[in-house]
Scaffold this motif. Structure first.
Motif, PDB file in Angstrom:
ATOM      1  N   GLY A  29       0.811  -1.212   0.000  1.00 27.31           N
ATOM      2  CA  GLY A  29       0.000   0.000   0.000  1.00 27.31           C
ATOM      3  C   GLY A  29       0.839   1.254   0.000  1.00 27.31           C
ATOM      4  N   PRO A  30       0.302   2.348  -0.448  1.00 26.39           N
ATOM      5  CA  PRO A  30       1.056   3.611  -0.437  1.00 26.39           C
ATOM      6  C   PRO A  30       1.125   4.204   0.963  1.00 26.39           C
ATOM      7  CG  PRO A  30      -1.159   3.997  -1.233  1.00 26.39           C
ATOM      8  CD  PRO A  30      -1.021   2.503  -1.045  1.00 26.39           C
ATOM      9  N   LEU A  31       2.131   5.032   1.200  1.00 23.63           N
ATOM     10  CA  LEU A  31       2.233   5.801   2.433  1.00 23.63           C
ATOM     11  C   LEU A  31       1.395   7.059   2.238  1.00 23.63           C
ATOM     12  CD1 LEU A  31       6.059   5.416   3.017  1.00 23.63           C
ATOM     13  CD2 LEU A  31       4.255   4.412   4.423  1.00 23.63           C
ATOM     14  N   ILE A  32       0.490   7.330   3.182  1.00 21.85           N
ATOM     15  CA  ILE A  32      -0.466   8.436   3.068  1.00 21.85           C
ATOM     16  C   ILE A  32      -0.335   9.362   4.272  1.00 21.85           C
ATOM     17  CG2 ILE A  32      -2.912   9.054   2.888  1.00 21.85           C
ATOM     18  CD1 ILE A  32      -2.163   7.401   0.544  1.00 21.85           C
ATOM     19  N   TYR A  33      -0.294  10.674   4.025  1.00 24.07           N
ATOM     20  CA  TYR A  33      -0.339  11.659   5.105  1.00 24.07           C
ATOM     21  C   TYR A  33      -1.389  12.704   4.738  1.00 24.07           C
ATOM     22  CZ  TYR A  33       0.606  15.381   8.317  1.00 24.07           C
ATOM     23  OH  TYR A  33       0.443  16.344   9.273  1.00 24.07           O
ATOM     24  N   GLY A  34      -2.353  12.892   5.598  1.00 25.38           N
ATOM     25  CA  GLY A  34      -3.387  13.902   5.362  1.00 25.38           C
ATOM     26  C   GLY A  34      -4.143  13.689   4.066  1.00 25.38           C
ATOM     27  N   GLY A  35      -4.348  12.441   3.676  1.00 26.69           N
ATOM     28  CA  GLY A  35      -5.085  12.137   2.455  1.00 26.69           C
ATOM     29  C   GLY A  35      -4.263  12.218   1.177  1.00 26.69           C
ATOM     30  N   GLN A  36      -2.987  12.564   1.290  1.00 26.49           N
ATOM     31  CA  GLN A  36      -2.117  12.673   0.122  1.00 26.49           C
ATOM     32  C   GLN A  36      -1.046  11.592   0.164  1.00 26.49           C
ATOM     33  OE1 GLN A  36      -0.878  16.811   0.826  1.00 26.49           O
ATOM     34  NE2 GLN A  36      -1.750  17.240  -1.196  1.00 26.49           N
ATOM     35  N   PRO A  37      -0.812  10.892  -0.956  1.00 24.76           N
ATOM     36  CA  PRO A  37       0.245   9.878  -0.978  1.00 24.76           C
ATOM     37  C   PRO A  37       1.625  10.526  -1.020  1.00 24.76           C
ATOM     38  CG  PRO A  37      -0.783  10.046  -3.130  1.00 24.76           C
ATOM     39  CD  PRO A  37      -1.556  10.953  -2.209  1.00 24.76           C
ATOM     40  N   LEU A  38       2.570   9.923  -0.321  1.00 24.31           N
ATOM     41  CA  LEU A  38       3.959  10.367  -0.392  1.00 24.31           C
ATOM     42  C   LEU A  38       4.549   9.884  -1.707  1.00 24.31           C
ATOM     43  CD1 LEU A  38       3.331  10.546   2.720  1.00 24.31           C
ATOM     44  CD2 LEU A  38       5.739  10.076   3.046  1.00 24.31           C
ATOM     45  N   THR A  39       5.449  10.664  -2.270  1.00 30.05           N
ATOM     46  CA  THR A  39       6.082  10.305  -3.533  1.00 30.05           C
ATOM     47  C   THR A  39       7.539   9.945  -3.294  1.00 30.05           C
ATOM     48  OG1 THR A  39       6.640  12.617  -3.981  1.00 30.05           O
ATOM     49  CG2 THR A  39       4.568  11.798  -4.897  1.00 30.05           C
ATOM     50  N   THR A  40       8.105   9.185  -4.216  1.00 31.86           N
ATOM     51  CA  THR A  40       9.507   8.806  -4.121  1.00 31.86           C
ATOM     52  C   THR A  40      10.375  10.046  -4.266  1.00 31.86           C
ATOM     53  OG1 THR A  40       8.984   6.700  -5.153  1.00 31.86           O
ATOM     54  CG2 THR A  40      11.292   7.300  -5.054  1.00 31.86           C
ATOM     55  N   SER A  41      11.313  10.196  -3.354  1.00 30.95           N
ATOM     56  CA  SER A  41      12.224  11.326  -3.381  1.00 30.95           C
ATOM     57  C   SER A  41      13.266  11.096  -4.474  1.00 30.95           C
ATOM     58  CB  SER A  41      12.911  11.458  -2.023  1.00 30.95           C
ATOM     59  OG  SER A  41      13.796  12.532  -2.017  1.00 30.95           O
ATOM     60  N   GLN A  42      13.540  12.108  -5.255  1.00 28.61           N
ATOM     61  CA  GLN A  42      14.532  12.016  -6.320  1.00 28.61           C
ATOM     62  C   GLN A  42      15.918  12.305  -5.762  1.00 28.61           C
ATOM     63  OE1 GLN A  42      13.744  10.958  -9.379  1.00 28.61           O
ATOM     64  NE2 GLN A  42      11.684  10.710  -8.567  1.00 28.61           N
ATOM     65  N   ALA A  43      16.895  11.580  -6.226  1.00 26.26           N
ATOM     66  CA  ALA A  43      18.279  11.788  -5.800  1.00 26.26           C
ATOM     67  C   ALA A  43      18.755  13.162  -6.252  1.00 26.26           C
ATOM     68  CB  ALA A  43      19.177  10.711  -6.374  1.00 26.26           C
ATOM     69  N   LYS A  44      19.497  13.812  -5.398  1.00 26.93           N
ATOM     70  CA  LYS A  44      20.036  15.123  -5.740  1.00 26.93           C
ATOM     71  C   LYS A  44      21.323  14.936  -6.551  1.00 26.93           C
ATOM     72  CE  LYS A  44      18.097  17.304  -1.678  1.00 26.93           C
ATOM     73  NZ  LYS A  44      17.111  16.294  -1.509  1.00 26.93           N
ATOM     74  N   THR A  45      21.463  15.752  -7.573  1.00 26.56           N
ATOM     75  CA  THR A  45      22.655  15.647  -8.397  1.00 26.56           C
ATOM     76  C   THR A  45      23.847  16.290  -7.699  1.00 26.56           C
ATOM     77  OG1 THR A  45      22.092  17.681  -9.542  1.00 26.56           O
ATOM     78  CG2 THR A  45      21.346  15.635 -10.551  1.00 26.56           C
ATOM     79  N   LEU A  46      24.972  15.669  -7.828  1.00 27.32           N
ATOM     80  CA  LEU A  46      26.196  16.197  -7.232  1.00 27.32           C
ATOM     81  C   LEU A  46      26.873  17.136  -8.232  1.00 27.32           C
ATOM     82  CD1 LEU A  46      27.577  12.924  -5.661  1.00 27.32           C
ATOM     83  CD2 LEU A  46      26.440  14.801  -4.489  1.00 27.32           C
ATOM     84  N   PRO A  47      27.589  18.113  -7.745  1.00 24.66           N
ATOM     85  CA  PRO A  47      28.293  19.006  -8.663  1.00 24.66           C
ATOM     86  C   PRO A  47      29.385  18.253  -9.410  1.00 24.66           C
ATOM     87  CG  PRO A  47      28.842  19.535  -6.390  1.00 24.66           C
ATOM     88  CD  PRO A  47      27.780  18.480  -6.350  1.00 24.66           C
ATOM     89  N   ALA A  48      29.621  18.646 -10.610  1.00 24.57           N
ATOM     90  CA  ALA A  48      30.659  18.012 -11.422  1.00 24.57           C
ATOM     91  C   ALA A  48      32.031  18.370 -10.866  1.00 24.57           C
ATOM     92  CB  ALA A  48      30.555  18.481 -12.860  1.00 24.57           C
ATOM     93  N   SER A  49      32.906  17.396 -10.880  1.00 30.35           N
ATOM     94  CA  SER A  49      34.279  17.669 -10.448  1.00 30.35           C
ATOM     95  C   SER A  49      35.204  17.441 -11.626  1.00 30.35           C
ATOM     96  CB  SER A  49      34.675  16.782  -9.270  1.00 30.35           C
ATOM     97  OG  SER A  49      34.622  15.440  -9.656  1.00 30.35           O
ATOM     98  N   ASP A  50      36.057  18.366 -11.859  1.00 31.40           N
ATOM     99  CA  ASP A  50      36.967  18.279 -13.001  1.00 31.40           C
ATOM    100  C   ASP A  50      38.372  18.026 -12.587  1.00 31.40           C
ATOM    101  OD1 ASP A  50      34.893  18.704 -14.741  1.00 31.40           O
ATOM    102  OD2 ASP A  50      35.143  20.886 -14.693  1.00 31.40           O
TER     103      ASP A  50
END
Length: 101
Positions: free
Chosen positions: A80-101
């Motif tokens: 089942g989905p995780l629900i808070y206040g009648g709204q489903p939680l969504t999968t968190s997207q990974a944050k992009t790391l800064p490019a290293s040169d």
């Protein structure tokens, strides 16, 4: 609900850890039942199939304009989905790391 708290489902084997809980006033739910403190003991009554729910190792979040922010990390997959206040939680997207040169 507080940061670091472990919660478990009452209707499946799912468990989560609270990562962020800003402005949270209600319970996090799955399968129509609130999640309870994992240390409270007892065992879930499996009524929700685990293949259609939240996945282990994933972060789920909910944010809205009123300042409510909730983020959890799944430590045991559940149904089942995780629900808070009648709204489903969504999968968190990974944050992009800064490019290293």
């Amino acid at each position: 609900m507080k940061i670091g708290q472990r919660l478990r489902s009452q209707v499946c084997g799912g468990e989560v850890i609270v990562i962020r809980a800003d402005g949270i006033t209600a319970d996090l739910e799955t399968g129509g039942q609130p999640l309870v403190d994992a240390a409270s003991g007892g065992s879930p009554q499996p009524t929700v199939q685990a293949d259609a729910g939240f996945l282990i190792g994933k972060r789920y979040e909910l944010g809205n304009d009123s300042g409510t922010r909730l983020e959890v990390m799944v430590t045991r997959a559940g149904g089942g989905p995780l629900i808070y206040g009648g709204q489903p939680l969504t999968t968190s997207q990974a944050k992009t790391l800064p490019a290293s040169d």
